[in-house]
Design an enzyme around this catalytic site. Structure first.
Site, PDB file in Angstrom:
ATOM      1  N   ALA A   1       0.826  -1.213   0.000  1.00 11.33           N
ATOM      2  CA  ALA A   1       0.000   0.000   0.000  1.00 11.33           C
ATOM      3  C   ALA A   1       0.858   1.259   0.000  1.00 11.33           C
ATOM      4  CB  ALA A   1      -0.925  -0.005   1.207  1.00 11.33           C
TER       5      ALA A   1
ATOM      6  N   ARG B   1      -4.370   8.741  -9.560  1.00  8.48           N
ATOM      7  CA  ARG B   1      -5.610   9.004 -10.294  1.00  8.48           C
ATOM      8  C   ARG B   1      -6.808   9.276  -9.380  1.00  8.48           C
ATOM      9  NH1 ARG B   1      -6.158   4.058 -14.075  1.00  8.48           N
ATOM     10  NH2 ARG B   1      -4.531   3.156 -12.751  1.00  8.48           N
TER      11      ARG B   1
ATOM     12  N   LYS C   1     -31.221  15.570  22.276  1.00 10.33           N
ATOM     13  CA  LYS C   1     -29.786  15.359  22.518  1.00 10.33           C
ATOM     14  C   LYS C   1     -29.554  14.995  23.978  1.00 10.33           C
ATOM     15  CE  LYS C   1     -27.003  17.964  24.353  1.00 10.33           C
ATOM     16  NZ  LYS C   1     -26.156  19.019  24.935  1.00 10.33           N
TER      17      LYS C   1
ATOM     18  N   ALA D   1     -46.628  20.683  21.925  1.00  6.19           N
ATOM     19  CA  ALA D   1     -46.009  21.224  20.718  1.00  6.19           C
ATOM     20  C   ALA D   1     -45.209  22.484  21.039  1.00  6.19           C
ATOM     21  CB  ALA D   1     -47.081  21.542  19.688  1.00  6.19           C
TER      22      ALA D   1
ATOM     23  N   SER E   1     -48.356  23.469  25.460  1.00  3.68           N
ATOM     24  CA  SER E   1     -47.628  23.885  24.262  1.00  3.68           C
ATOM     25  C   SER E   1     -46.853  25.180  24.460  1.00  3.68           C
ATOM     26  CB  SER E   1     -48.622  24.086  23.118  1.00  3.68           C
ATOM     27  OG  SER E   1     -49.186  22.841  22.789  1.00  3.68           O
TER      28      SER E   1
HETATM   29  C1  UD1 Z   1       0.446  -5.146 -10.750  1.00  5.11           C
HETATM   30  C2  UD1 Z   1       0.988  -6.415 -11.408  1.00  5.11           C
HETATM   31  C3  UD1 Z   1       0.062  -6.823 -12.542  1.00  5.11           C
HETATM   32  C4  UD1 Z   1      -1.321  -7.026 -12.018  1.00  5.11           C
HETATM   33  C5  UD1 Z   1      -1.810  -5.773 -11.301  1.00  5.11           C
HETATM   34  C6  UD1 Z   1      -3.121  -6.005 -10.637  1.00  5.11           C
HETATM   35  C7  UD1 Z   1       3.417  -6.261 -11.188  1.00  5.11           C
HETATM   36  C8  UD1 Z   1       4.679  -5.975 -11.873  1.00  5.11           C
HETATM   37  N1  UD1 Z   1       2.328  -6.171 -11.929  1.00  5.11           N
HETATM   38  O1  UD1 Z   1       0.503  -4.149 -11.727  1.00  5.11           O
HETATM   39  O2  UD1 Z   1       0.519  -8.008 -13.145  1.00  5.11           O
HETATM   40  O3  UD1 Z   1      -2.216  -7.337 -13.059  1.00  5.11           O
HETATM   41  O4  UD1 Z   1      -0.868  -5.403 -10.291  1.00  5.11           O
HETATM   42  O5  UD1 Z   1      -3.587  -4.794 -10.099  1.00  5.11           O
HETATM   43  O6  UD1 Z   1       3.419  -6.619 -10.027  1.00  5.11           O
HETATM   44  N2  UD1 Z   1       3.100  -0.909  -4.645  1.00  5.11           N
HETATM   45  C9  UD1 Z   1       3.937  -0.651  -3.587  1.00  5.11           C
HETATM   46  N3  UD1 Z   1       5.220  -0.309  -3.839  1.00  5.11           N
HETATM   47  C10 UD1 Z   1       5.731  -0.239  -5.083  1.00  5.11           C
HETATM   48  C11 UD1 Z   1       4.877  -0.508  -6.170  1.00  5.11           C
HETATM   49  C12 UD1 Z   1       3.575  -0.853  -5.913  1.00  5.11           C
HETATM   50  O7  UD1 Z   1       3.512  -0.710  -2.430  1.00  5.11           O
HETATM   51  O8  UD1 Z   1       6.912   0.059  -5.203  1.00  5.11           O
HETATM   52  C13 UD1 Z   1       1.720  -1.268  -4.389  1.00  5.11           C
HETATM   53  C14 UD1 Z   1       0.757  -0.211  -4.893  1.00  5.11           C
HETATM   54  O9  UD1 Z   1       0.422   0.686  -3.855  1.00  5.11           O
HETATM   55  C15 UD1 Z   1      -0.440  -1.026  -5.332  1.00  5.11           C
HETATM   56  C16 UD1 Z   1       0.142  -2.384  -5.683  1.00  5.11           C
HETATM   57  O10 UD1 Z   1       1.419  -2.441  -5.089  1.00  5.11           O
HETATM   58  O11 UD1 Z   1      -1.366  -1.231  -4.286  1.00  5.11           O
HETATM   59  C17 UD1 Z   1       0.212  -2.596  -7.186  1.00  5.11           C
HETATM   60  O12 UD1 Z   1       1.055  -1.634  -7.724  1.00  5.11           O
HETATM   61  P1  UD1 Z   1       0.817  -1.064  -9.167  1.00  5.11           P
HETATM   62  O13 UD1 Z   1       1.927  -0.186  -9.505  1.00  5.11           O
HETATM   63  O14 UD1 Z   1      -0.568  -0.545  -9.256  1.00  5.11           O
HETATM   64  O15 UD1 Z   1       0.946  -2.398 -10.035  1.00  5.11           O
HETATM   65  P2  UD1 Z   1       0.348  -2.555 -11.448  1.00  5.11           P
HETATM   66  O16 UD1 Z   1       1.184  -1.862 -12.403  1.00  5.11           O
HETATM   67  O17 UD1 Z   1      -1.102  -2.238 -11.398  1.00  5.11           O
END
Ligand code: UD1
Ligand code: CA
Length: 481
Positions: free
Chosen positions: A12, A18, A356, A385, A410
């Protein structure tokens, strides 16, 4: 076979650009829980030895949120987001004692269910694999990693959208990004990750290839419901996922015997409960720790937050917050119950009434246009009332006591602190600032006097004066008959 130790790693650290939000993506809310909270709730039944959340963007906010909501989860900081493989290594390095199964999840897949994770772990552990990928076949795989299979249909590798050939892009079986790994084999594979891909990141997906190359097996497990794998990347998806969860929650409630006039406008948090034979009318939100009793009727147009509603009670066009509504009590239409409003069984809080931090006793009625704050009302009382409890003197709040079977006329003001004893009356239009003893009528208003002939003298020629004249003539005629 005893179940191997399980560890959950939740990624996370990403920015969630986005979402266009000051709030970290995983803290956005759906039906009573943050996105990450939903994932952690789905993972909890695995009874993991450790749950490690990788934080980065918004780390302080995410850490504080987890400390409050999921104290069992630990966090580790990934300072730079160098890829899913790197993030997993940061977590595993902080878990030197982890053995058995490591489950890798993301923080933004709120529809993930415990049963799906159990299926993934069992497929992985029963298959004796180095890794097992949770997959799904979707209509639109754009942006996701594709599952590449060999001629026998066995897992071969994962190719990212950005690295895929046109033929690979046409594949619709996708990588959910969730996996079960053998801890020891994962440690080895994570050491071999490279960054020679189009994004220059350490891909966790490469670990699977390295495991196959080392002669181990990699399995796949298809998610029983595609929704389980859906991530949230923008506000449109957030709204869509909320709608999917709403359908799940409402279906489950209807199956247990709850009537919903309009499931599409019924929003019940996953943390709330609704009893059998309750009826929910259109446009209702049931939030937080709200508990709705059997046979209660809620709505239309009501929001209940952290409210307990007793059996057979009715709440119509109301907003309630931290309140308790007794069995068969009635609330609304157009009522506002604030924290610690407690309505005993059969009480009534009617139209344009705000309550309250007050108790309204059994069968007592506050039917129209009142404010009741910091008061204790006994049983069987009738608050007329327009009665206002003046609980605030500009500096401090004071309490008001209204006894059993009291009748408040009232348009009275009860000026706290004041006590209206059991079995007494308050005359309509009183401003009561002295206690009223049992059996008494408290009258606290100016005495009426009528100034004879005032209209004729002061408003001659008006329609009122003419009406007075007609009335006088009529009376004179009657006398002469
Ligand atoms: C990744 C997968 C892809 C899969 C997709 C599903 C890889 C290379 N690709 O792609 O195959 O279909 O998820 O959603 O793994 N995150 C970190 N640290 C980082 C990078 C990412 O904590 O350095 C976390 C992000 O917060 C996110 C998750 O990992 O919750 C996925 O990262 P994201 O960059 O969205 O991966 P995708 O490119 O979507
Ligand atoms: Ca993603």
């Amino acid at each position: 076979m005893t179940q191997p130790q399980r560890t959950v790693i939740l990624l996370a650290a990403g920015e969630g650009k986005r979402m266009k939000s000051a709030l970290p993506k995983v803290l956005h809310e759906i039906l009573g829980r943050s996105l990450v909270g939903h994932v952690l709730a789905a993972a909890a039944p695995l009874e993991p030895a450790e749950t490690m959340v990788v934080v980065g963007h918004g780390a302080d906010q995410v850490t504080a949120h987890l400390a409050e909501t999921t104290p069992g989860a630990r966090t580790v900081l990934q300072e730079q987001q160098l890829g899913t493989g790197h993030a997993t290594r940061v977590a595993l390095d902080a878990l030197p004692e982890a053995t058995g199964t490591v489950v890798v999840l993301y923080g933004d897949t709120p529809l993930l269910q415990a049963s799906t994770l159990r299926g993934l772990c069992e497929a992985h552990e029963d298959g004796g694999h180095a890794a097992t990928v949770l997959t799904a076949s979707v209509d639109d795989p754009t942006g996701l990693g594709r599952i590449i299979r060999d001629a026998d249909g066995a897992f071969a590798r994962i190719v990212e959208q950005k690295d895929a050939t046109p033929a690979q892009l046409a594949l619709t079986e996708i990588n959910s990004g969730m996996y079960a790994f053998d801890a020891a084999r994962l440690r080895v594979a994570l050491k071999g990750l490279t960054t020679d891909n189009s994004q220059g990141e350490e891909y966790l997906t490469q670990a699977l290839t390295l495991m196959l190359d080392a002669g181990h097996t990699v399995g796949t497990h298809t998610a029983p419901d595609i929704a389980d794998t859906l991530g949230c990347n923008d506000r449109e998806q957030l709204a869509w996922l909320r709608g999917l969860m709403q359908k799940r929650v409402n279906s489950a409630l209807m199956r247990t015997g709850v009537t919903m006039d309009d499931p599409a406008t019924t929003w019940v948090d996953v943390t709330a409960t609704v009893g059998v034979d309750a009826t929910i009318r259109p446009n209702v939100q049931v939030k937080g720790a709200t508990r709705i009793g059997e046979g209660a009727e809620i709505g239309p147009d009501s929001t209940l937050v952290d409210t307990v509603v007793g059996a057979g009670a009715s709440v119509v066009r109301a907003h309630t917050l931290g309140a308790t509504v007794g069995a068969k009590a009635t609330v609304g239409p157009f009522a506002y119950l604030r924290p610690d409003a407690e309505l005993a069984d059969g009480a009534k809080v009617g139209t344009f009434v705000e309550v309250k931090n007050s108790t309204v006793g059994a069968g007592s009625k506050v039917p129209h246009l009142s404010y009741v704050g910091d008061a204790t009302i006994g049983a069987g009382a009738n608050i007329g009332a327009g009665t206002i409890v003046a609980n605030y003197d500009g500096v401090a709040k004071h309490r008001t006591q209204v006894g059993d079977a009291v009748f408040v006329g009232s348009d009275s003001v009860l000026i706290a602190p004041v006590s209206i004893a059991d079995g007494s009356y308050v005359a309509a239009g009183s401003a009561v600032d002295q206690n009223v003893p049992s059996g008494a009528l408290g009258v606290a208003r100016g005495r009426q006097r009528n100034i004879e002939g005032w209209v004729e003298r002061k408003r001659p020629g008006t329609k009122t004066a003419k009406a007075a004249e007609r009335a006088a003539d009529g009376a004179a005629e009657q006398r002469s008959e």
